[in-house]
Design an enzyme around this catalytic site. Sequence first.
Site, PDB file in Angstrom:
ATOM      1  N   HIS A 183       0.827  -1.213   0.000  1.00 27.81           N
ATOM      2  CA  HIS A 183       0.000   0.000   0.000  1.00 27.81           C
ATOM      3  C   HIS A 183       0.853   1.251   0.000  1.00 27.81           C
ATOM      4  O   HIS A 183       2.048   1.212   0.261  1.00 27.81           O
ATOM      5  CB  HIS A 183      -0.974   0.024   1.190  1.00 27.81           C
ATOM      6  N   GLU A 210      -8.253   4.570   9.828  1.00 33.96           N
ATOM      7  CA  GLU A 210      -7.773   4.343   8.468  1.00 33.96           C
ATOM      8  C   GLU A 210      -8.783   3.631   7.594  1.00 33.96           C
ATOM      9  O   GLU A 210      -9.639   2.878   8.071  1.00 33.96           O
ATOM     10  CB  GLU A 210      -6.485   3.525   8.509  1.00 33.96           C
ATOM     11  N   GLN A 264      -3.867   3.523   1.575  1.00 37.60           N
ATOM     12  CA  GLN A 264      -4.224   3.538   2.997  1.00 37.60           C
ATOM     13  C   GLN A 264      -4.412   5.001   3.406  1.00 37.60           C
ATOM     14  O   GLN A 264      -3.443   5.747   3.519  1.00 37.60           O
ATOM     15  CB  GLN A 264      -3.100   2.896   3.821  1.00 37.60           C
ATOM     16  N   HIS A 290       3.793   7.373   3.584  1.00 38.32           N
ATOM     17  CA  HIS A 290       4.744   6.261   3.528  1.00 38.32           C
ATOM     18  C   HIS A 290       4.405   5.313   2.395  1.00 38.32           C
ATOM     19  O   HIS A 290       3.315   5.346   1.833  1.00 38.32           O
ATOM     20  CB  HIS A 290       4.793   5.493   4.863  1.00 38.32           C
ATOM     21  N   GLU A 349       7.498   1.037   5.132  1.00 35.57           N
ATOM     22  CA  GLU A 349       6.880   0.018   5.979  1.00 35.57           C
ATOM     23  C   GLU A 349       7.044  -1.334   5.282  1.00 35.57           C
ATOM     24  O   GLU A 349       6.975  -1.412   4.056  1.00 35.57           O
ATOM     25  CB  GLU A 349       5.383   0.366   6.140  1.00 35.57           C
TER      26      GLU A 349
HETATM   27  N1  CMX Z   1       8.132  10.784   5.538  1.00 36.03           N
HETATM   28  C1  CMX Z   1       9.330  11.386   5.311  1.00 36.03           C
HETATM   29  N2  CMX Z   1       9.993  12.086   6.282  1.00 36.03           N
HETATM   30  C2  CMX Z   1       9.395  12.166   7.489  1.00 36.03           C
HETATM   31  C3  CMX Z   1       8.156  11.559   7.783  1.00 36.03           C
HETATM   32  C4  CMX Z   1       7.516  10.849   6.730  1.00 36.03           C
HETATM   33  N3  CMX Z   1       6.328  10.266   6.927  1.00 36.03           N
HETATM   34  N4  CMX Z   1       7.824  11.807   9.060  1.00 36.03           N
HETATM   35  C5  CMX Z   1       8.817  12.562   9.568  1.00 36.03           C
HETATM   36  N5  CMX Z   1       9.766  12.757   8.623  1.00 36.03           N
HETATM   37  C6  CMX Z   1      10.996  13.542   8.766  1.00 36.03           C
HETATM   38  C7  CMX Z   1      10.658  14.977   9.159  1.00 36.03           C
HETATM   39  O1  CMX Z   1      10.406  15.763   8.005  1.00 36.03           O
HETATM   40  C8  CMX Z   1      11.903  15.401   9.877  1.00 36.03           C
HETATM   41  O2  CMX Z   1      12.901  15.747   8.967  1.00 36.03           O
HETATM   42  P1  CMX Z   1      13.744  17.132   9.110  1.00 36.03           P
HETATM   43  O3  CMX Z   1      14.347  17.060  10.484  1.00 36.03           O
HETATM   44  O4  CMX Z   1      14.740  17.049   8.002  1.00 36.03           O
HETATM   45  O5  CMX Z   1      12.735  18.209   8.964  1.00 36.03           O
HETATM   46  C9  CMX Z   1      12.346  14.130  10.599  1.00 36.03           C
HETATM   47  O6  CMX Z   1      11.755  13.046   9.860  1.00 36.03           O
HETATM   48  C10 CMX Z   1      11.865  14.067  12.043  1.00 36.03           C
HETATM   49  O7  CMX Z   1      10.478  14.346  12.017  1.00 36.03           O
HETATM   50  P2  CMX Z   1       9.565  14.552  13.305  1.00 36.03           P
HETATM   51  O8  CMX Z   1       8.349  15.276  12.871  1.00 36.03           O
HETATM   52  O9  CMX Z   1      10.364  15.114  14.436  1.00 36.03           O
HETATM   53  O10 CMX Z   1       9.098  13.098  13.611  1.00 36.03           O
HETATM   54  P3  CMX Z   1       9.706  12.009  14.588  1.00 36.03           P
HETATM   55  O11 CMX Z   1      11.200  11.920  14.456  1.00 36.03           O
HETATM   56  O12 CMX Z   1       9.104  12.183  15.935  1.00 36.03           O
HETATM   57  O13 CMX Z   1       9.026  10.717  13.933  1.00 36.03           O
HETATM   58  C11 CMX Z   1       9.159   8.801  12.573  1.00 36.03           C
HETATM   59  C12 CMX Z   1       9.320  10.332  12.616  1.00 36.03           C
HETATM   60  C13 CMX Z   1       9.303   8.364  11.137  1.00 36.03           C
HETATM   61  C14 CMX Z   1      10.213   8.160  13.454  1.00 36.03           C
HETATM   62  C15 CMX Z   1       7.717   8.471  13.100  1.00 36.03           C
HETATM   63  O14 CMX Z   1       6.772   9.145  12.302  1.00 36.03           O
HETATM   64  C16 CMX Z   1       7.424   6.994  13.119  1.00 36.03           C
HETATM   65  O15 CMX Z   1       7.850   6.269  14.010  1.00 36.03           O
HETATM   66  N6  CMX Z   1       6.640   6.480  12.124  1.00 36.03           N
HETATM   67  C17 CMX Z   1       6.274   5.084  12.054  1.00 36.03           C
HETATM   68  C18 CMX Z   1       4.865   4.818  12.544  1.00 36.03           C
HETATM   69  C19 CMX Z   1       3.811   5.487  11.702  1.00 36.03           C
HETATM   70  O16 CMX Z   1       4.086   6.341  10.859  1.00 36.03           O
HETATM   71  N7  CMX Z   1       2.509   5.081  11.942  1.00 36.03           N
HETATM   72  C20 CMX Z   1       1.381   5.596  11.197  1.00 36.03           C
HETATM   73  C21 CMX Z   1       1.025   4.695  10.017  1.00 36.03           C
HETATM   74  C22 CMX Z   1       0.436   3.363  10.470  1.00 36.03           C
HETATM   75  C23 CMX Z   1       0.233   2.347   9.372  1.00 36.03           C
HETATM   76  O17 CMX Z   1       0.728   2.484   8.250  1.00 36.03           O
HETATM   77  O18 CMX Z   1      -0.445   1.310   9.626  1.00 36.03           O
HETATM   78 CO    CO Z   2       0.817   1.691   6.275  1.00 30.37          CO
END
Ligand code: CMX
Ligand code: CO
Length: 148
Positions: A7, A43, A60, A84, A134
């Site tokens: 997805h 979602e 998604q 993502h 993912e």
């Molecule tokens: N895609 C690309 N870059 C991303 C991003 C994304 N989705 N989310 C955050 N970033 C980048 C930000 O732009 C930032 O970059 P800069 O410092 O260069 O500006 C950096 O990562 C840190 O961003 P943040 O806002 O401080 O976010 P965190 O570090 O707290 O968290 C992440 C980022 C990826 C670790 C966190 O979003 C995560 O753990 N994600 C996994 C879980 C998830 O997304 N769940 C929802 C979907 C569930 C599903 O699919 O089922």
């Molecule tokens: Co997902």
Amino acid sequence: MLTRIDHVGIACADLAASIEFYRRTYGFEVAHEEVNEEQGVREAMLRVNGTDDGGATYLQLLEPTRDDSPVAKFLARHGEGVHHIAFGTADVAGAAAGIGGAGVRVLDSAPRRGSMDSRIVFLHPKDCGGVLTELVQAADQGRHHGEG
Ligand code: CMX
Ligand code: CO
């Protein structure tokens, strides 16, 4: 080890409005809807191709359920858009171990529950060319006799 796109995750502020956009504009229908409290999302999975047997590809649509969730943070920072990409595999733990061993940060130490009882792990976007990635093992893939 990664065999298909499972997805593409899209962050949206209003799930119902987003579902309606995809239905009206492209004709995609909701195959599945759920709330995943651990991920902080409400979602909808819209099937683009295939059937719900583990081989389909979905959009998604993700609406945050709380302000401190990854999708809420993303919306505040970037607005609505692609959040993502998710690759399908028959062995999510093995794929994560292999990719982690190559130096990419794996954000989940063990697979978590994803959509439709899949098992998922995330890879850090900063190690993946700016793409939050993912890995997904569908519920009916990779199971052995005796496992739930
Ligand atoms: N895609 C690309 N870059 C991303 C991003 C994304 N989705 N989310 C955050 N970033 C980048 C930000 O732009 C930032 O970059 P800069 O410092 O260069 O500006 C950096 O990562 C840190 O961003 P943040 O806002 O401080 O976010 P965190 O570090 O707290 O968290 C992440 C980022 C990826 C670790 C966190 O979003 C995560 O753990 N994600 C996994 C879980 C998830 O997304 N769940 C929802 C979907 C569930 C599903 O699919 O089922
Ligand atoms: Co997902």
